[in-house]
Design a protein around this motif. Structure first.
Motif, PDB file in Angstrom:
ATOM      1  N   PRO A 124      46.058  38.321  23.028  1.00 15.13           N
ATOM      2  CA  PRO A 124      47.233  38.893  23.706  1.00 15.13           C
ATOM      3  C   PRO A 124      47.080  38.733  25.211  1.00 15.13           C
ATOM      4  O   PRO A 124      46.030  39.050  25.766  1.00 15.13           O
ATOM      5  N   SER A 125      48.129  38.244  25.871  1.00 10.84           N
ATOM      6  CA  SER A 125      48.016  37.957  27.301  1.00 10.84           C
ATOM      7  C   SER A 125      48.845  38.881  28.172  1.00 10.84           C
ATOM      8  O   SER A 125      48.544  39.044  29.355  1.00 10.84           O
ATOM      9  N   GLU A 126      49.884  39.499  27.628  1.00 12.87           N
ATOM     10  CA  GLU A 126      50.695  40.409  28.435  1.00 12.87           C
ATOM     11  C   GLU A 126      51.617  41.246  27.556  1.00 12.87           C
ATOM     12  O   GLU A 126      51.910  40.881  26.422  1.00 12.87           O
ATOM     13  N   ILE A 127      52.051  42.363  28.110  1.00  7.76           N
ATOM     14  CA  ILE A 127      53.064  43.211  27.489  1.00  7.76           C
ATOM     15  C   ILE A 127      54.298  43.141  28.372  1.00  7.76           C
ATOM     16  O   ILE A 127      54.220  43.371  29.572  1.00  7.76           O
ATOM     17  N   VAL A 128      55.425  42.804  27.775  1.00  4.63           N
ATOM     18  CA  VAL A 128      56.675  42.714  28.525  1.00  4.63           C
ATOM     19  C   VAL A 128      57.619  43.801  28.021  1.00  4.63           C
ATOM     20  O   VAL A 128      57.890  43.896  26.820  1.00  4.63           O
ATOM     21  N   SER A 129      58.106  44.618  28.942  1.00  7.90           N
ATOM     22  CA  SER A 129      59.059  45.679  28.605  1.00  7.90           C
ATOM     23  C   SER A 129      60.359  45.433  29.355  1.00  7.90           C
ATOM     24  O   SER A 129      60.349  45.146  30.552  1.00  7.90           O
ATOM     25  N   VAL A 130      61.468  45.532  28.630  1.00  8.98           N
ATOM     26  CA  VAL A 130      62.793  45.372  29.212  1.00  8.98           C
ATOM     27  C   VAL A 130      63.496  46.716  29.130  1.00  8.98           C
ATOM     28  O   VAL A 130      63.686  47.262  28.043  1.00  8.98           O
TER      29      VAL A 130
END
Length: 243
Positions: free
Chosen positions: A139-145
């Motif tokens: 896992p490289s990142e968490i993206v939240s919108v």
């Protein structure tokens, strides 16, 4: 309700001048038409022309010399399409199942920072889409919108399925306005318990936490894109012309 989106006039002027520079119609070193000439040719008000020229200067297409005018610099070595800023890339990014896992999509109470960015009261309901992006097996990142609830409800933005197109286009369609600019905020911190599980990092790990607030031409924020990056897996790089 869907809306047809027409780029604002200044963006149309930017695109046309860039096209003329790339085609050789405006060769490097040549003087750019004056503000009055551009106003007459394109039927635009002076503030619109000045705004377009400012963007072209900031992006490295033209230069300004005091007392002499504006001159063509040429296609910048790092044009916007070649080196997108983080916020713009997040707006355009698709949720591809092979590399992206949708963790949640639905109504939540807005954290204080998000409520402030969106101009809402603390604890107001917002729609949150959260995904984990993988590079290989890691896992490289968490993206939240984060979106206003009235904007997202009833659209693909609130659905529990990966988005087949970028968030930016969907937000523009739902809001009936064009997104004009992005303001980015970067912080560093340790991970939450949820982030430790999603990213597989220790409690002492350093995370980069970047918020990209996308606004229309009036400055109203319509969506906040947050990306959480493990510090030992990423290096942020930016490049831009000196003048």
């Amino acid at each position: 309700m869907s809306f047809e989106y027409t780029p604002p006039k200044y963006a149309q002027l930017i695109a046309e001048i860039e096209r003329r520079i790339e085609s050789g119609e405006y060769p490097p070193g040549s003087p750019l038409p004056s503000e009055h000439q551009l106003m007459a040719e394109f039927g635009m008000a002076r503030p619109t022309v000045v705004k377009a020229l400012g963007v072209l200067r900031d992006n490295g297409w033209i230069i300004s010399e005091q007392g002499k005018g504006r001159f063509v610099r040429g296609r910048p070595a790092l044009a916007a399409g070649q080196h997108p800023r983080t916020g713009r890339e997040l707006l355009d990014r698709k949720e591809i199942p092979s590399t992206t896992r949708l963790v949640s999509a639905g109504l939540v109470k807005a954290p204080r920072r998000i409520a402030s960015y969106l101009g809402l009261d603390d604890g107001a309901s917002v729609v949150l889409r959260r995904t984990v992006v993988h590079q290989g097996d890691e896992p490289s990142e968490i993206v939240s919108v984060w979106l206003r609830s009235e904007l997202a409800e009833g659209t693909a933005l609130a659905a529990s399925a990966e988005l087949p197109q970028g968030v930016g286009r969907l937000v523009e369609s739902a809001a009936g306005v064009g997104l004009d600019h992005i303001v980015e905020h970067l912080t560093a911190r340790n991970p939450t318990k949820e982030e430790r599980g999603l990213l597989g990092v220790a409690a002492s790990a350093a995370l980069l936490d970047l918020y990209a607030v996308a606004c229309d031409a009036t400055g109203k924020a319509h969506v906040v894109l947050q990306t959480v990056l493990p510090g030992d897996r990423h290096e942020l790089e930016d490049a831009y012309p000196i003048r």
